[in-house]
Scaffold this motif. Structure first.
Motif, mmCIF file in Angstrom:
data_model
loop_
_atom_site.group_PDB
_atom_site.id
_atom_site.type_symbol
_atom_site.label_atom_id
_atom_site.label_comp_id
_atom_site.label_asym_id
_atom_site.label_seq_id
_atom_site.Cartn_x
_atom_site.Cartn_y
_atom_site.Cartn_z
ATOM 1 N N THR A 185 26.788 -14.976 -6.585
ATOM 2 C CA THR A 185 25.858 -16.104 -6.476
ATOM 3 C C THR A 185 24.491 -15.659 -5.985
ATOM 4 O O THR A 185 23.468 -16.170 -6.441
ATOM 5 N N SER A 186 24.456 -14.694 -5.072
ATOM 6 C CA SER A 186 23.169 -14.181 -4.610
ATOM 7 C C SER A 186 22.401 -13.535 -5.764
ATOM 8 O O SER A 186 21.179 -13.701 -5.890
ATOM 9 N N SER A 187 23.121 -12.804 -6.608
ATOM 10 C CA SER A 187 22.488 -12.176 -7.771
ATOM 11 C C SER A 187 21.961 -13.232 -8.739
ATOM 12 O O SER A 187 20.852 -13.111 -9.271
ATOM 13 N N LEU A 188 22.756 -14.278 -8.977
ATOM 14 C CA LEU A 188 22.328 -15.334 -9.882
ATOM 15 C C LEU A 188 21.168 -16.144 -9.315
ATOM 16 O O LEU A 188 20.319 -16.639 -10.069
ATOM 17 N N ASP A 189 21.121 -16.278 -7.989
ATOM 18 C CA ASP A 189 19.977 -16.965 -7.376
ATOM 19 C C ASP A 189 18.681 -16.224 -7.696
ATOM 20 O O ASP A 189 17.665 -16.839 -8.039
ATOM 21 N N GLY A 190 18.718 -14.899 -7.565
ATOM 22 C CA GLY A 190 17.531 -14.110 -7.878
ATOM 23 C C GLY A 190 17.154 -14.218 -9.344
ATOM 24 O O GLY A 190 15.969 -14.363 -9.688
ATOM 25 N N LEU A 191 18.151 -14.166 -10.208
ATOM 26 C CA LEU A 191 17.897 -14.300 -11.643
ATOM 27 C C LEU A 191 17.282 -15.667 -11.951
ATOM 28 O O LEU A 191 16.352 -15.771 -12.767
ATOM 29 N N THR A 192 17.803 -16.708 -11.305
ATOM 30 C CA THR A 192 17.305 -18.065 -11.535
ATOM 31 C C THR A 192 15.838 -18.189 -11.173
ATOM 32 O O THR A 192 15.025 -18.726 -11.948
ATOM 33 N N LEU A 193 15.469 -17.708 -9.989
ATOM 34 C CA LEU A 193 14.080 -17.805 -9.561
ATOM 35 C C LEU A 193 13.156 -17.030 -10.489
ATOM 36 O O LEU A 193 12.053 -17.487 -10.817
ATOM 37 N N SER A 194 13.594 -15.849 -10.918
ATOM 38 C CA SER A 194 12.776 -15.056 -11.835
ATOM 39 C C SER A 194 12.585 -15.801 -13.154
ATOM 40 O O SER A 194 11.476 -15.866 -13.695
ATOM 41 N N TRP A 195 13.680 -16.376 -13.686
ATOM 42 C CA TRP A 195 13.577 -17.058 -14.973
ATOM 43 C C TRP A 195 12.705 -18.303 -14.870
ATOM 44 O O TRP A 195 11.908 -18.595 -15.771
#
Length: 212
Positions: A162-172
């Protein structure tokens, strides 16, 4: 014109709240603004929800449920011959496709989460626990289906995912670069796949993993 059912009115109000929050921010999401967006009278909101806070809670539940369903369905429908990295890629790609299809949902969720961090930290923690629980469920399903074990407790691995996906989400949300997001996914899938070991039919860890 056909009268809307209770469930249809509830769904319409939640969707209207998401649009208002994503477009104008949580502070602007007054009951008047939400019913105006939904083209309903003010009394309709309080017939469905006991308060504005109750509606905001329903917004969080709606968004997180959609994301959880997308991730779990992608895992359940994956080709049975696929390798673990492919399964993880499909699950995370499902999340990205959900993000691409309706970014306003994630913007609304982030707006509500930021408000909770400032004014109701416990609510913020509960919100992220929903994410981690959903990911932990998916990881457990993968392990059972593919006869493998994770090298660390599932809840710890879910926290990393989830931490990895949070970063991906903000970048996208910043650049809408879906190609970059999917390159990110490929790296994450390979990394997390390396955290699993196969088990045999007797429940023993195979030669690729150490005995527990």
């Amino acid at each position: 014109m056909r009268r809307m059912t209770f469930d249809e009115r509830r769904a319409a109000l939640i969707d209207a709240a998401i649009r208002v929050i994503a477009r104008d921010g949580l502070a602007a999401a007054t009951t008047r603004a939400i019913v105006g967006e939904a083209d309903m009278p003010q009394g309709a909101l309080f017939y469905i929800f006991s308060s504005r806070e109750s509606l905001i809670s329903a917004v969080i539940e709606e968004i997180t449920s959609a994301e959880r369903l997308g991730a779990l369905l992608s895992v359940e429908l994956i080709d049975s011959d696929a390798g673990l990295a492919e399964v993880l890629t499909a699950a995370m790609d499902s999340y990205v496709r959900l993000l691409e299809s309706d970014p306003r949902r994630e913007l609304a969720l982030l707006e509500v989460a930021t408000h909770a961090m400032r004014h109701d930290p416990e609510a913020g923690r509960r919100q992220w626990e929903v994410y981690r629980s959903a990911v932990a469920d998916a990881l457990g399903f993968i392990a059972d289906t593919m006869s493998l074990r994770w090298r660390m407790p599932t809840d710890e691995l879910a926290h990393m995912v989830t931490s990895s996906l949070d970063g991906l989400t903000l970048s996208w949300l910043t650049d809408h670069d879906s190609d970059a997001a999917r390159r990110h996914i490929a790296v994450l899938a390979s990394t997390f796949a390396a955290m699993a070991v196969p088990i045999d039919g007797m429940g023993r860890i195979g030669s690729e993993g150490r005995e527990q």
